[in-house]
Design an enzyme around this catalytic site. Structure first.
Site, PDB file in Angstrom:
ATOM      1  CG  ASP A  20      -9.504  -0.677   5.301  1.00  0.00           C
ATOM      2  OD1 ASP A  20      -9.137  -0.876   4.210  1.00  0.00           O
ATOM      3  OD2 ASP A  20      -8.672  -0.968   5.861  1.00  0.00           O
ATOM      4  CD  GLN A  68      -3.269  -4.648   6.528  1.00  0.00           C
ATOM      5  OE1 GLN A  68      -3.152  -3.563   5.811  1.00  0.00           O
ATOM      6  NE2 GLN A  68      -3.962  -5.671   6.244  1.00  0.00           N
ATOM      7  CE  LYS A  72      -3.606  -2.560   2.176  1.00  0.00           C
ATOM      8  NZ  LYS A  72      -4.251  -2.842   3.449  1.00  0.00           N
TER       9      LYS A  72
END
Ligand code: NAP
Length: 332
Positions: free
Chosen positions: A131, A108, A64
């Site tokens: 997200d 994460q 990412k």
């Protein structure tokens, strides 16, 4: 009758090209980053947080960050020890929420045992929740209002649309009902007028259900569980699964004649990445199939970049640029 190699090739499913679509989206995002910089002097910025030392999570976060660099998006990263408490994590998120230069915040998942994942997700400012897991964004998505959409489900939609797969009117079966993949992808497909069935571990006679599908989306987390008996001939199959397989005989079973490259990876790295679909069995039956790796995973990262730029634009009140969005009811 003997089958030639050429005939075998012909019977293989056509690839749903995640790499091509991800590259296309990334090019659009890079152009938008350029535009924001030129017109407003703003560089979108993503903050990533990794707690603990899970090897797979570390790889995902590195990808990412690398993609941010590639597209001109600013990034900053915090690696925290596995003992980090919920309170410490909440404090860090609060400090990022308070900064005007941070457009996206990504924690994460999964978090280590003992950390309250829901509290962490809810602490992120919904406008920076790239997200798309915050209940505010999930609620907006369910009500078909503008939202930051979860990256993997939104990536599946982009892949199907940009690869020319007709969703409207299709019978779709989603296998898996998780908050991050199964449920939202089912909702987004429904919004595009598919007739959607959601199946899961308690579904009796799974093959009978999945065989009905024109489009089968599989997000289970079990290497090669979906086999020939689960798929309709000619179906479009999207394999979301990402599983590390370390056993040589399992690799041989999953890849058959094509096992060579995978066995090499196994020897070199100790594992190979495999989806939830059994490639050797399913490839010769279905019409189109996503490769793993090189399929949905690439889309997830591309959509994260897209969300970061969308968050930057919306939060700062900038107009949407002219972009070649996928046609349809995309809500980004
Ligand atoms: P998850 O939260 O563990 O959910 C798995 C789902 O699969 C559950 O709904 C479960 O049913 C169902 N399931 C388990 N065994 C089954 C079986 N034998 N038959 C039918 N259904 C079964 O997993 P997830 O987070 O959704 O992830 C799924 C997979 O996608 C994993 O391999 C993950 O690594 C991968 N993934 C990939 C990406 C990407 O970018 N490509 C992103 C996210 C996830 P129940 O609800 O009944 O337990």
């Amino acid at each position: 009758m003997e089958t030639t190699t050429q005939e075998k090739e012909v019977r293989k499913a056509q690839k749903l090209d995640g790499a091509r679509v991800a590259d296309e989206i990334k090019r659009e995002v890079a152009a938008e980053v350029e535009r924001l910089r030129g017109e407003h002097g703003v560089t979108p910025r993503l903050a990533t947080i990794l707690v603990g030392d899970d090897a797979a999570s570390a790889v995902y976060v590195r990808n990412k960050i690398r993609t941010c660099e590639e597209l001109g998006i600013g990034s900053e990263h915090r690696s925290l020890p596995v003992e980090t408490t919920t309170a410490q994590l909440l404090e860090l998120i609060e400090s990022l929420n308070a900064r005007d230069d941070v457009d996206g915040i990504l924690v994460q998942l999964p978090l280590p045992d003992g950390v309250d994942e829901s509290a962490v997700i809810e602490a992120i400012d919904p406008e920076r929740d790239v997200d798309g897991f915050h209940p505010v964004n999930v609620g907006r998505m369910m009500q078909r209002r503008p939202a930051l959409l979860p990256c993997t489900p939104a990536g599946v939609i982009e892949l199907l649309v940009r690869e020319g797969v007709e969703i409207s009117g299709a019978r779709v079966c989603v296998v898996g009902r998780s908050n991050i993949v199964g449920r939202p992808v089912a909702e987004l497909l429904l919004q595009r007028d598919a007739t959607v069935t959601i199946s899961h571990s308690r579904t009796p006679d799974l093959p009978a259900v999945t065989r009905e599908a024109d489009i089968l989306v599989v997000a289970i987390g079990r290497a090669g569980l979906v086999r020939a008996e689960h798929v309709r001939p000619g179906a479009v199959v999207v394999d979301v699964g990402m599983n590390r397989v370390t056993d040589e005989s399992q690799v041989r079973d999953l890849f058959g004649d094509d096992a060579g490259k995978r066995l090499k990876a196994l020897n070199e790295r100790g594992y190979t990445l495999v989806g939830d679909v059994h490639p050797a069995q399913v490839e010769s039956v279905v019409g189109r199939l996503t490769p793993v790796p090189g399929g949905v995973g690439l889309l997830t990262v591309a959509m994260l970049m897209k969300n970061t730029v969308t968050a930057a634009r919306r939060r700062r009140g900038f107009e949407e640029g002219k972009r070649q969005e996928a046609k349809g009811k995309g809500q980004m």
